[in-house]
Design an enzyme around this catalytic site. Sequence first.
Site, PDB file in Angstrom:
ATOM      1  CB  THR A 120      -0.935   0.011   1.232  1.00 36.83           C
ATOM      2  OG1 THR A 120      -1.687   1.216   1.229  1.00 36.83           O
ATOM      3  CG2 THR A 120      -0.179  -0.094   2.530  1.00 36.83           C
ATOM      4  CB  SER A 142      -3.662   2.426  10.520  1.00 37.74           C
ATOM      5  OG  SER A 142      -3.459   1.516   9.444  1.00 37.74           O
ATOM      6  CE  LYS A 192      -1.515  -4.434   2.548  1.00 37.43           C
ATOM      7  NZ  LYS A 192      -1.922  -5.723   1.982  1.00 37.43           N
ATOM      8  CE1 TYR A 221      -3.945  -3.239   5.143  1.00 39.56           C
ATOM      9  CE2 TYR A 221      -4.010  -0.845   4.966  1.00 39.56           C
ATOM     10  CZ  TYR A 221      -3.900  -2.085   4.375  1.00 39.56           C
ATOM     11  OH  TYR A 221      -3.710  -2.172   3.018  1.00 39.56           O
ATOM     12  CG  HIS A 222      -1.698   2.061   6.364  1.00 37.89           C
ATOM     13  ND1 HIS A 222      -2.863   2.536   6.916  1.00 37.89           N
ATOM     14  CD2 HIS A 222      -1.851   2.191   5.023  1.00 37.89           C
ATOM     15  CE1 HIS A 222      -3.689   2.953   5.962  1.00 37.89           C
ATOM     16  NE2 HIS A 222      -3.096   2.758   4.790  1.00 37.89           N
TER      17      HIS A 222
HETATM   18  P1  NAD Z   1     -11.173  -7.285   0.664  1.00 45.16           P
HETATM   19  O1  NAD Z   1     -11.360  -7.295   2.131  1.00 45.16           O
HETATM   20  O2  NAD Z   1     -12.317  -6.927  -0.201  1.00 45.16           O
HETATM   21  O3  NAD Z   1     -10.616  -8.706   0.167  1.00 45.16           O
HETATM   22  C1  NAD Z   1      -9.653  -9.433   0.858  1.00 45.16           C
HETATM   23  C2  NAD Z   1      -9.996 -10.915   0.721  1.00 45.16           C
HETATM   24  O4  NAD Z   1      -8.977 -11.687   1.364  1.00 45.16           O
HETATM   25  C3  NAD Z   1     -11.316 -11.272   1.393  1.00 45.16           C
HETATM   26  O5  NAD Z   1     -12.140 -11.998   0.502  1.00 45.16           O
HETATM   27  C4  NAD Z   1     -10.906 -12.120   2.597  1.00 45.16           C
HETATM   28  O6  NAD Z   1     -11.871 -13.110   2.924  1.00 45.16           O
HETATM   29  C5  NAD Z   1      -9.579 -12.709   2.133  1.00 45.16           C
HETATM   30  N1  NAD Z   1      -8.665 -13.028   3.236  1.00 45.16           N
HETATM   31  C6  NAD Z   1      -8.229 -12.210   4.233  1.00 45.16           C
HETATM   32  N2  NAD Z   1      -7.392 -12.866   5.054  1.00 45.16           N
HETATM   33  C7  NAD Z   1      -7.285 -14.123   4.571  1.00 45.16           C
HETATM   34  C8  NAD Z   1      -6.564 -15.282   4.993  1.00 45.16           C
HETATM   35  N3  NAD Z   1      -5.798 -15.259   6.089  1.00 45.16           N
HETATM   36  N4  NAD Z   1      -6.675 -16.415   4.261  1.00 45.16           N
HETATM   37  C9  NAD Z   1      -7.458 -16.450   3.161  1.00 45.16           C
HETATM   38  N5  NAD Z   1      -8.169 -15.388   2.718  1.00 45.16           N
HETATM   39  C10 NAD Z   1      -8.074 -14.233   3.422  1.00 45.16           C
HETATM   40  O7  NAD Z   1      -9.926  -6.314   0.370  1.00 45.16           O
HETATM   41  P2  NAD Z   1      -9.533  -5.585  -1.009  1.00 45.16           P
HETATM   42  O8  NAD Z   1     -10.056  -4.210  -0.946  1.00 45.16           O
HETATM   43  O9  NAD Z   1      -9.832  -6.439  -2.158  1.00 45.16           O
HETATM   44  O10 NAD Z   1      -7.960  -5.497  -0.827  1.00 45.16           O
HETATM   45  C11 NAD Z   1      -7.133  -6.548  -1.306  1.00 45.16           C
HETATM   46  C12 NAD Z   1      -5.678  -6.237  -1.034  1.00 45.16           C
HETATM   47  O11 NAD Z   1      -5.325  -5.020  -1.679  1.00 45.16           O
HETATM   48  C13 NAD Z   1      -5.348  -6.057   0.450  1.00 45.16           C
HETATM   49  O12 NAD Z   1      -4.112  -6.651   0.719  1.00 45.16           O
HETATM   50  C14 NAD Z   1      -5.255  -4.560   0.619  1.00 45.16           C
HETATM   51  O13 NAD Z   1      -4.355  -4.255   1.640  1.00 45.16           O
HETATM   52  C15 NAD Z   1      -4.755  -4.106  -0.744  1.00 45.16           C
HETATM   53  N6  NAD Z   1      -5.193  -2.746  -1.090  1.00 45.16           N
HETATM   54  C16 NAD Z   1      -6.528  -2.438  -1.207  1.00 45.16           C
HETATM   55  C17 NAD Z   1      -6.900  -1.134  -1.533  1.00 45.16           C
HETATM   56  C18 NAD Z   1      -8.340  -0.710  -1.655  1.00 45.16           C
HETATM   57  O14 NAD Z   1      -8.597   0.493  -1.872  1.00 45.16           O
HETATM   58  N7  NAD Z   1      -9.308  -1.607  -1.569  1.00 45.16           N
HETATM   59  C19 NAD Z   1      -5.904  -0.175  -1.747  1.00 45.16           C
HETATM   60  C20 NAD Z   1      -4.558  -0.527  -1.623  1.00 45.16           C
HETATM   61  C21 NAD Z   1      -4.211  -1.819  -1.298  1.00 45.16           C
HETATM   62  N1  USQ Z   2     -11.202   9.982   4.578  1.00 40.04           N
HETATM   63  C1  USQ Z   2     -12.093  11.033   4.697  1.00 40.04           C
HETATM   64  N2  USQ Z   2     -13.420  10.736   4.740  1.00 40.04           N
HETATM   65  C2  USQ Z   2     -13.896   9.470   4.645  1.00 40.04           C
HETATM   66  C3  USQ Z   2     -12.994   8.404   4.493  1.00 40.04           C
HETATM   67  C4  USQ Z   2     -11.641   8.695   4.471  1.00 40.04           C
HETATM   68  O1  USQ Z   2     -11.688  12.196   4.768  1.00 40.04           O
HETATM   69  O2  USQ Z   2     -15.111   9.299   4.699  1.00 40.04           O
HETATM   70  C5  USQ Z   2      -9.746  10.255   4.508  1.00 40.04           C
HETATM   71  C6  USQ Z   2      -8.924   9.534   5.571  1.00 40.04           C
HETATM   72  O3  USQ Z   2      -8.839  10.298   6.762  1.00 40.04           O
HETATM   73  C7  USQ Z   2      -7.594   9.377   4.867  1.00 40.04           C
HETATM   74  C8  USQ Z   2      -7.967   9.240   3.392  1.00 40.04           C
HETATM   75  O4  USQ Z   2      -9.298   9.744   3.276  1.00 40.04           O
HETATM   76  O5  USQ Z   2      -6.828  10.533   5.000  1.00 40.04           O
HETATM   77  C9  USQ Z   2      -7.945   7.802   2.882  1.00 40.04           C
HETATM   78  O6  USQ Z   2      -8.774   7.014   3.714  1.00 40.04           O
HETATM   79  P1  USQ Z   2      -9.494   5.703   3.143  1.00 40.04           P
HETATM   80  O7  USQ Z   2     -10.371   5.157   4.209  1.00 40.04           O
HETATM   81  O8  USQ Z   2     -10.086   5.994   1.825  1.00 40.04           O
HETATM   82  O9  USQ Z   2      -8.239   4.772   2.862  1.00 40.04           O
HETATM   83  P2  USQ Z   2      -7.197   4.101   3.848  1.00 40.04           P
HETATM   84  O10 USQ Z   2      -7.673   4.018   5.227  1.00 40.04           O
HETATM   85  O11 USQ Z   2      -5.876   4.756   3.634  1.00 40.04           O
HETATM   86  O12 USQ Z   2      -7.168   2.620   3.299  1.00 40.04           O
HETATM   87  C10 USQ Z   2      -7.527   2.269   1.952  1.00 40.04           C
HETATM   88  C11 USQ Z   2      -7.715   0.761   1.924  1.00 40.04           C
HETATM   89  C12 USQ Z   2      -6.385   0.112   2.269  1.00 40.04           C
HETATM   90  C13 USQ Z   2      -5.294   0.624   1.349  1.00 40.04           C
HETATM   91  C14 USQ Z   2      -5.215   2.143   1.355  1.00 40.04           C
HETATM   92  C15 USQ Z   2      -4.308   2.698   0.276  1.00 40.04           C
HETATM   93  O13 USQ Z   2      -8.714   0.379   2.849  1.00 40.04           O
HETATM   94  O14 USQ Z   2      -6.519  -1.293   2.146  1.00 40.04           O
HETATM   95  O15 USQ Z   2      -4.064   0.104   1.754  1.00 40.04           O
HETATM   96  O16 USQ Z   2      -6.529   2.679   1.058  1.00 40.04           O
HETATM   97  S1  USQ Z   2      -3.386   4.094   0.842  1.00 40.04           S
HETATM   98  O17 USQ Z   2      -4.328   5.066   1.421  1.00 40.04           O
HETATM   99  O18 USQ Z   2      -2.699   4.642  -0.280  1.00 40.04           O
HETATM  100  O19 USQ Z   2      -2.495   3.588   1.870  1.00 40.04           O
END
Ligand code: NAD
Ligand code: USQ
Length: 383
Positions: A144, A179, A185, A181-182
Amino acid sequence: MKVLVIGGDGYCGWATALYLSKRGYEVGILDSFVRRHWDLELCVETLTPIAPIQQRLQRWHDLTGKTIDLFVGDITNYAFLDKVLHQFEPGAIVHFGEQRSAPFSMIDREHAVLTQVNNVVGTLNLLYAMKESFPDCHLVKLGTMGEYGTPNIDIEEGYITIEHNGRKDTLPYPKQPGSMYHLSKVHDSHNIHFACKIWGLRATDLNQGVVYGVLTDETGMDELLINRLDYDGVFGTALNRFCIQAAVGHPLTVYGKGGQTRGFLDIRDTVRCVELAIATPANPGEFRVFNQFTELFSVGDLADMVAKAGSAIGLKVEVQHTENPRIEREEHYFNAKNTNLLDLGLQPHYLSSSLLDSLLNFATKYKDRVDESQILPKVKWRR
Ligand code: NAD
Ligand code: USQ
């Protein structure tokens, strides 16, 4: 080539699995469905009614004649993971299977531990399984952009060359995640880098920005193939949330000043970037890092764009600066590089008024499914 998509029932994974299957890859999906379970636990639902995976896959087969193998289980279970790899024998593994919500990871100690154990142990198991039996397989891992934080200098793609006291070296770019979470990663990135160095594995870390949109050519083919679209305060992400808020007449929730700038990309580019990474694998021993986003926006600017696009189709949209539940900079420098994927041939879908229109119309179609009590954020970084 055989590609195993871990997390293939999720938002990015489902769209990617279908895209790769359509392009002729032999695709397997591994998923534990733990994300569907977390939704139930939080009493939230995706805006869209997603079908059980078996129905999704059957429909895909009926429409295209293509079969996607399904492996149901958890990658933190090493025996299960190892068995699947031997059964499927992938040439590439795309790893989306993690807990991906920053707010979820900040609920309390249990959720922080769950997130880091799920993510770090899952990825470690994968690295060991690859080292033992599939050392030539290419790992494409979703990282991420948030690993970097918001430094006051340009963000490079994974590495930075530094001169210090007359000496020079190229080193991993400093990480300042925002966070638990971050942070997970960042831990993954370090573990993968180390595994490439000592065991000669090949890996690409895709430092993805915030993904928006819902339709791809494949998921838009049929209602049963529909992708998830989260809007709640835990799993919903900025632009998707704003469009759904606009559709139901909820003020757009810009946290604090709204100057938080992030990298964003259309889900149609997510799937393409993954394919580009697979098609040109990293070399043995190489830990390659691509910044996977196409444009930079502040959340305040995004909200204004959604308000404008909403008004144009007759919605009354108000932007409201709400108290920021997170600890983060609300006004800062942010300039990240993203040339590696463009150099491989990515042709971005830039954010346009027609995309906003289509997302707003899509959200309006399903707006009766929205539970407005789930929109405002309830998780705070500091209580
Ligand atoms: P999501 O929650 O929609 O999908 C994740 C999937 O992984 C789910 O179906 C869940 O059941 C499965 N999973 C989680 N832990 C598991 C485990 N231990 N074993 C098997 N399956 C498991 O998430 P997403 O939005 O599709 O994100 C996918 C990936 O992309 C994540 O790693 C996330 O960090 C990354 N990512 C997402 C975004 C975004 O905006 N959605 C942005 C940047 C990075
Ligand atoms: N934010 C708002 N209002 C909202 C939601 C979010 O102002 O209603 C702000 C947050 O404070 C933050 C930014 O928007 O500053 C991004 O927040 P987000 O919830 O859209 O995204 P984030 O929490 O960073 O996480 C999401 C995905 C995560 C991925 C990440 C990419 O859930 O899996 O890793 O985006 S990145 O942000 O580039 O790290």
